[in-house]
Design a protein around this motif. Structure first.
Motif, PDB file in Angstrom:
ATOM      1  N   TYR A   5      41.459  26.613  30.998  1.00  0.00           N
ATOM      2  CA  TYR A   5      41.025  27.744  31.712  1.00  0.00           C
ATOM      3  C   TYR A   5      40.641  28.887  30.685  1.00  0.00           C
ATOM      4  O   TYR A   5      41.528  29.233  29.962  1.00  0.00           O
ATOM      5  CB  TYR A   5      41.959  28.444  32.451  1.00  0.00           C
ATOM      6  N   THR A   6      39.477  29.035  30.527  1.00  0.00           N
ATOM      7  CA  THR A   6      38.819  29.471  29.176  1.00  0.00           C
ATOM      8  C   THR A   6      37.492  30.036  29.020  1.00  0.00           C
ATOM      9  O   THR A   6      36.817  30.114  30.135  1.00  0.00           O
ATOM     10  CB  THR A   6      38.847  28.343  28.053  1.00  0.00           C
ATOM     11  N   GLN A  38      39.516  36.713  35.537  1.00  0.00           N
ATOM     12  CA  GLN A  38      41.043  36.774  35.088  1.00  0.00           C
ATOM     13  C   GLN A  38      41.862  37.497  36.039  1.00  0.00           C
ATOM     14  O   GLN A  38      43.038  37.292  35.693  1.00  0.00           O
ATOM     15  CB  GLN A  38      40.964  37.257  33.747  1.00  0.00           C
ATOM     16  N   ILE A  52      42.610  34.910  28.836  1.00  0.00           N
ATOM     17  CA  ILE A  52      42.419  33.397  28.326  1.00  0.00           C
ATOM     18  C   ILE A  52      42.809  33.213  26.924  1.00  0.00           C
ATOM     19  O   ILE A  52      42.910  34.023  26.119  1.00  0.00           O
ATOM     20  CB  ILE A  52      40.955  33.073  28.614  1.00  0.00           C
ATOM     21  N   PRO A  53      42.984  31.872  26.723  1.00  0.00           N
ATOM     22  CA  PRO A  53      42.864  30.752  27.357  1.00  0.00           C
ATOM     23  C   PRO A  53      44.275  30.460  27.962  1.00  0.00           C
ATOM     24  O   PRO A  53      45.448  31.255  27.820  1.00  0.00           O
ATOM     25  CB  PRO A  53      42.820  29.578  26.349  1.00  0.00           C
TER      26      PRO A  53
END
Length: 230
Positions: A5-6, A38, A52-53
Motif C-alpha cells: 500500500y504505497t 491514508q 505510506i508505505p
C-alpha cells in the motif's frame, strides 16, 4: 504474495526498489495521499500512523499473514525474508542498521522539512528555509565523507541502508543542494541510478503521481485532516 500500500514518494520508492532487488512477488495498491486515502479505516488498520508505505505479507514468518508499517521496519523484514542486503555477519548487520537509522532519523525527516518549507509551505519563512537547507547540506556532507572511504554506506556491500537513502537524494535540487559539491555522493548516486531494480522501483506509480500543491492536497497533508482523530 506481498500486498504493498504505497505512493510514488521517497518512502514508497524504498520498498518498491527493495522488492525489485529481492525478486519477491508483490501487488501494488495505490494510496492517494492528496485525496485522503491514508485516513480510510482499512488503511489505518495496517498503518495506524496514516503514512505510506505499509505491507501485508500473506506468508508471514510463522506461516500466517503479517502487516507492517514504517519503511525502515519493512526493509529489515524484507531483507530477513529474502536473506539479502542486511549483511552476513553480526558486525555487518549492525553497521547496516546504523546507517538505516541515520536515514530514518535524520535524512528523511530533515530533507522532508527542507521540501516542505522550500516547496510546499504557503509562505516562505526565511529562517525555516535556511535552517533545513543548511541541515540538508550537512547531511549530504556526512554521507559524502562516509562514501569517501566506502563503496556503499555500510561498507563494501550494497544494503538496505543504500536502498533507504537513495530515493530521498533524488530530489537534491528541491533541497537546495548541488550534487556536484559532493563528489562521493554523486559517484554513489549515479551508480545506484543505473541498477535495473532501482530503475524499475522508481517507476512504480510514477505515472499516477500528481503535484501535491492544490488546496485539497494541502489540507490532507498539512491541515486539520492530518490532526483529526481517525
Amino acid at each position: 504474495m506481498i500486498d504493498v500500500y504505497t505512493a510514488a514518494t521517497p518512502n514508497g520508492h524504498k520498498i518498491h526498489i527493495m522488492l525489485e532487488e529481492c525478486g519477491l512477488p508483490y501487488r501494488v495498491h495505490p494510496i492517494n495521499i492528496g485525496e485522503g486515502d491514508q485516513f480510510k479505516p482499512e488503511f489505518l488498520a495496517i498503518s495506524p500512523n496514516n503514512k505510506i508505505p505499509a505491507i501485508v505479507d500473506a506468508d508471514g514468518p510463522d506461516g500466517k499473514p503479517i502487516s507492517l508499517f514504517e519503511s525502515g521496519a519493512i526493509l529489515v523484514y524484507l531483507a530477513s525474508k529474502a536473506g539479502k542486503f542486511l549483511g552476513d555477519t553480526d558486525r555487518q548487520k549492525f553497521v547496516t542498521l546504523q546507517w538505516l537509522m541515520f536515514q530514518m532519523g535524520g535524512v528523511g525527516p530533515m530533507l522532508g522539512q527542507a521540501h516542505h518549507f522550500r516547496i510546499y509551505a504557503p509562505e516562505k519563512i526565511e529562517y525555516a528555509v535556511n535552517r533545513y537547507t543548511n541541515e540538508a547540506k550537512r547531511l549530504y556532507g556526512v554521507i559524502d565523507k562516509q562514501l569517501s572511504n566506502n563503496a556503499y554506506l555500510a561498507g563494501d556491500e550494497y544494503t538496505i541502508a543504500d536502498i533507504a537513502t537513495f530515493p530521498w537524494l533524488r530530489s537534491w535540487k528541491n533541497q537546495g543542494v548541488e550534487l556536484a559539491e559532493f563528489p562521493n555522493v554523486k559517484r554513489w548516486f549515479d551508480e545506484l541510478s543505473e541498477r535495473p531494480a532501482v530503475k524499475r522501483g522508481v517507476e512504480v506509480l510514477a505515472s499516477a503521481q500528481k503535484p501535491l500543491t492544490d488546496d485539497k492536497a494541502r489540507e490532507m497533508l498539512f491541515g486539520k485532516a492530518q490532526y483529526a482523530k481517525h
